[in-house]
Write a protein that holds these residues in place. Sequence first.
Motif, PDB file in Angstrom:
ATOM      1  N   VAL A 186     -28.846 -28.748 -24.070  1.00 46.92           N
ATOM      2  CA  VAL A 186     -29.470 -27.634 -23.354  1.00 46.92           C
ATOM      3  C   VAL A 186     -30.478 -26.948 -24.273  1.00 46.92           C
ATOM      4  O   VAL A 186     -30.128 -26.518 -25.384  1.00 46.92           O
ATOM      5  CB  VAL A 186     -28.411 -26.624 -22.872  1.00 46.92           C
ATOM      6  N   VAL A 187     -31.724 -26.877 -23.811  1.00 49.23           N
ATOM      7  CA  VAL A 187     -32.791 -26.291 -24.619  1.00 49.23           C
ATOM      8  C   VAL A 187     -33.440 -25.144 -23.853  1.00 49.23           C
ATOM      9  O   VAL A 187     -33.225 -24.958 -22.654  1.00 49.23           O
ATOM     10  CB  VAL A 187     -33.853 -27.352 -24.990  1.00 49.23           C
ATOM     11  N   HIS A 188     -34.267 -24.373 -24.540  1.00 52.07           N
ATOM     12  CA  HIS A 188     -34.981 -23.259 -23.904  1.00 52.07           C
ATOM     13  C   HIS A 188     -36.113 -23.795 -23.036  1.00 52.07           C
ATOM     14  O   HIS A 188     -36.801 -24.745 -23.399  1.00 52.07           O
ATOM     15  CB  HIS A 188     -35.554 -22.308 -24.959  1.00 52.07           C
ATOM     16  N   GLY A 189     -36.288 -23.179 -21.873  1.00 51.28           N
ATOM     17  CA  GLY A 189     -37.385 -23.535 -20.975  1.00 51.28           C
ATOM     18  C   GLY A 189     -38.265 -22.322 -20.709  1.00 51.28           C
ATOM     19  O   GLY A 189     -38.275 -21.350 -21.477  1.00 51.28           O
ATOM     20  N   PHE A 190     -38.989 -22.358 -19.579  1.00 49.03           N
ATOM     21  CA  PHE A 190     -39.891 -21.260 -19.242  1.00 49.03           C
ATOM     22  C   PHE A 190     -39.205 -20.158 -18.453  1.00 49.03           C
ATOM     23  O   PHE A 190     -39.824 -19.137 -18.131  1.00 49.03           O
ATOM     24  CB  PHE A 190     -41.084 -21.794 -18.437  1.00 49.03           C
ATOM     25  N   GLN A 191     -37.932 -20.374 -18.069  1.00 49.25           N
ATOM     26  CA  GLN A 191     -37.121 -19.408 -17.322  1.00 49.25           C
ATOM     27  C   GLN A 191     -37.723 -19.057 -15.959  1.00 49.25           C
ATOM     28  O   GLN A 191     -37.516 -17.964 -15.440  1.00 49.25           O
ATOM     29  CB  GLN A 191     -36.894 -18.135 -18.149  1.00 49.25           C
ATOM     30  N   ARG A 192     -38.465 -20.008 -15.398  1.00 54.26           N
ATOM     31  CA  ARG A 192     -39.016 -19.759 -14.057  1.00 54.26           C
ATOM     32  C   ARG A 192     -37.899 -19.685 -13.023  1.00 54.26           C
ATOM     33  O   ARG A 192     -37.951 -18.896 -12.077  1.00 54.26           O
ATOM     34  CB  ARG A 192     -39.998 -20.868 -13.677  1.00 54.26           C
ATOM     35  N   GLY A 193     -36.886 -20.538 -13.195  1.00 55.29           N
ATOM     36  CA  GLY A 193     -35.792 -20.544 -12.237  1.00 55.29           C
ATOM     37  C   GLY A 193     -35.066 -19.220 -12.170  1.00 55.29           C
ATOM     38  O   GLY A 193     -34.682 -18.754 -11.085  1.00 55.29           O
ATOM     39  N   LEU A 220     -30.310 -24.788 -16.357  1.00 51.51           N
ATOM     40  CA  LEU A 220     -30.145 -25.371 -17.676  1.00 51.51           C
ATOM     41  C   LEU A 220     -31.264 -26.377 -17.851  1.00 51.51           C
ATOM     42  O   LEU A 220     -31.418 -27.283 -17.025  1.00 51.51           O
ATOM     43  CB  LEU A 220     -28.796 -26.096 -17.805  1.00 51.51           C
ATOM     44  N   ASN A 221     -32.037 -26.233 -18.895  1.00 45.49           N
ATOM     45  CA  ASN A 221     -33.072 -27.214 -19.201  1.00 45.49           C
ATOM     46  C   ASN A 221     -32.465 -28.229 -20.163  1.00 45.49           C
ATOM     47  O   ASN A 221     -32.115 -27.878 -21.294  1.00 45.49           O
ATOM     48  CB  ASN A 221     -34.284 -26.534 -19.814  1.00 45.49           C
ATOM     49  N   VAL A 222     -32.322 -29.460 -19.700  1.00 44.77           N
ATOM     50  CA  VAL A 222     -31.613 -30.477 -20.470  1.00 44.77           C
ATOM     51  C   VAL A 222     -32.603 -31.456 -21.089  1.00 44.77           C
ATOM     52  O   VAL A 222     -33.451 -32.031 -20.387  1.00 44.77           O
ATOM     53  CB  VAL A 222     -30.608 -31.239 -19.573  1.00 44.77           C
ATOM     54  N   CYS A 281     -20.670 -31.359 -17.105  1.00 43.60           N
ATOM     55  CA  CYS A 281     -19.563 -31.010 -17.984  1.00 43.60           C
ATOM     56  C   CYS A 281     -20.117 -30.644 -19.354  1.00 43.60           C
ATOM     57  O   CYS A 281     -20.943 -31.381 -19.903  1.00 43.60           O
ATOM     58  CB  CYS A 281     -18.585 -32.182 -18.107  1.00 43.60           C
ATOM     59  N   LEU A 282     -19.695 -29.508 -19.881  1.00 44.61           N
ATOM     60  CA  LEU A 282     -20.106 -29.094 -21.215  1.00 44.61           C
ATOM     61  C   LEU A 282     -19.237 -29.787 -22.253  1.00 44.61           C
ATOM     62  O   LEU A 282     -18.024 -29.949 -22.063  1.00 44.61           O
ATOM     63  CB  LEU A 282     -19.969 -27.584 -21.361  1.00 44.61           C
ATOM     64  N   ASP A 283     -19.863 -30.208 -23.344  1.00 38.63           N
ATOM     65  CA  ASP A 283     -19.142 -30.899 -24.404  1.00 38.63           C
ATOM     66  C   ASP A 283     -17.967 -30.065 -24.888  1.00 38.63           C
ATOM     67  O   ASP A 283     -18.098 -28.869 -25.154  1.00 38.63           O
ATOM     68  CB  ASP A 283     -20.089 -31.198 -25.567  1.00 38.63           C
ATOM     69  N   GLY A 284     -16.794 -30.701 -24.966  1.00 40.74           N
ATOM     70  CA  GLY A 284     -15.613 -30.001 -25.436  1.00 40.74           C
ATOM     71  C   GLY A 284     -14.816 -29.322 -24.340  1.00 40.74           C
ATOM     72  O   GLY A 284     -13.746 -28.765 -24.602  1.00 40.74           O
ATOM     73  N   GLU A 285     -15.314 -29.346 -23.107  1.00 33.27           N
ATOM     74  CA  GLU A 285     -14.607 -28.743 -21.977  1.00 33.27           C
ATOM     75  C   GLU A 285     -14.225 -29.827 -20.972  1.00 33.27           C
ATOM     76  O   GLU A 285     -14.791 -30.918 -20.959  1.00 33.27           O
ATOM     77  CB  GLU A 285     -15.478 -27.679 -21.300  1.00 33.27           C
ATOM     78  N   SER A 286     -13.272 -29.523 -20.117  1.00 26.54           N
ATOM     79  CA  SER A 286     -12.811 -30.487 -19.120  1.00 26.54           C
ATOM     80  C   SER A 286     -13.291 -30.153 -17.713  1.00 26.54           C
ATOM     81  O   SER A 286     -13.166 -30.969 -16.799  1.00 26.54           O
ATOM     82  CB  SER A 286     -11.278 -30.569 -19.131  1.00 26.54           C
ATOM     83  N   THR A 287     -13.856 -28.958 -17.532  1.00 25.36           N
ATOM     84  CA  THR A 287     -14.297 -28.519 -16.200  1.00 25.36           C
ATOM     85  C   THR A 287     -15.631 -29.158 -15.836  1.00 25.36           C
ATOM     86  O   THR A 287     -16.560 -29.205 -16.652  1.00 25.36           O
ATOM     87  CB  THR A 287     -14.438 -26.989 -16.162  1.00 25.36           C
ATOM     88  N   ARG A 308     -23.336 -18.467 -17.700  1.00 30.06           N
ATOM     89  CA  ARG A 308     -23.168 -18.433 -19.150  1.00 30.06           C
ATOM     90  C   ARG A 308     -24.440 -18.903 -19.863  1.00 30.06           C
ATOM     91  O   ARG A 308     -25.198 -19.711 -19.329  1.00 30.06           O
ATOM     92  CB  ARG A 308     -21.999 -19.335 -19.570  1.00 30.06           C
ATOM     93  N   GLN A 309     -24.635 -18.411 -21.079  1.00 28.93           N
ATOM     94  CA  GLN A 309     -25.716 -18.879 -21.944  1.00 28.93           C
ATOM     95  C   GLN A 309     -25.157 -20.030 -22.792  1.00 28.93           C
ATOM     96  O   GLN A 309     -24.215 -19.829 -23.566  1.00 28.93           O
ATOM     97  CB  GLN A 309     -26.215 -17.752 -22.845  1.00 28.93           C
ATOM     98  N   VAL A 310     -25.721 -21.199 -22.643  1.00 30.52           N
ATOM     99  CA  VAL A 310     -25.154 -22.369 -23.333  1.00 30.52           C
ATOM    100  C   VAL A 310     -26.240 -23.144 -24.089  1.00 30.52           C
ATOM    101  O   VAL A 310     -26.162 -24.358 -24.235  1.00 30.52           O
ATOM    102  CB  VAL A 310     -24.410 -23.308 -22.337  1.00 30.52           C
TER     103      VAL A 310
END
Length: 315
Positions: A197-204, A212-214, A233-239, A270-272
């Motif tokens: 997940v990286v920073h984007g232009f936050q237009r959304g 999430l900009n992947v 799924c986020l790394d380290g999580e099961s959800t 969340r901020q990830v």
Amino acid sequence: MRIIRLTEPYDQTQIPNSDVVLAMGFFDGVHRGHQRVINVARKKAHNTHLPLAVLTFDIYPKIFFTDVTKDSMCYLTLNQEKIERMEALGVDILYIVTFDENLVYMPPQEFIDKYAVALRARYLVAGADFTYGPPAIATMPLLPEYAQGRFNIMCVNHLCDGGQKVSSTRIRQALATGQMTEANRLLGYHYQVHGKVVHGFQRGRELGFPTLNVLPWAQERIPGDGVYAVRVCLDGESTWYQGMASIGNNETFGNDLARTVEINLFNFNRQVYGRQVTVEWMYYLRPMIKFDGIDELICQLQADRARSRKLLASL
């Protein structure tokens, strides 16, 4: 599962001191056709009380015979995912062979001597189109000449779906055109892409659809441009979080923009940034569209979200 990496010339002491049932192939995607080969080998291993071994390569061997370069090749499964899928299929030993110039020019007889006989294959299992050298002289029908009675050969016929062979090429074509239902059916699981997940232009976020900009892993194949229903799924999580994703150049906001992968997750705030994610591509919704205005875009996004929720609710 034991992982053994072999680079020519490899050390014979790396090889376990036991006969095995050995399945061979590149297995990009580990799709249903590949699963059939491995399942045939696993059944033979079970019946003969032998370990199940699989031999694959670290890169696509045909790179050396095409215009595609090593760095530009995109795969359905990178090595880590391939390892995980092999373990799930019950493989005991996974040989990952470095495919370089030493193998490109290795005669078929030498390859069989080093990577079948020396690996103690009692049975060698492969698909009908498997080659172990130049296709003119290294096919499955010719394998008995090189085996010289030192191991048994099991040639697995192609698995067909809809009258056509299940193949990595067919899956790549389906992904390129957004045919996720077909791609997932041929794979036998939901196609995954991994990234950060990286920073984007936050237009959304400004539109009420934060994303999430992947940034996908290099050399992992991305589906064709369009809007999709996905799970993340986020790394380290099961959800697994449900959402919708867009792949494209966002032409509504200007020309010559970079191609991006943006995902709006439902019920997620969340901020990830910096986290690794796995994205499962479930359904194709529509192509990318250049809208005349922001209101028109928001209306379409609302419809996309409603449709995605409905499709994903059935899982």
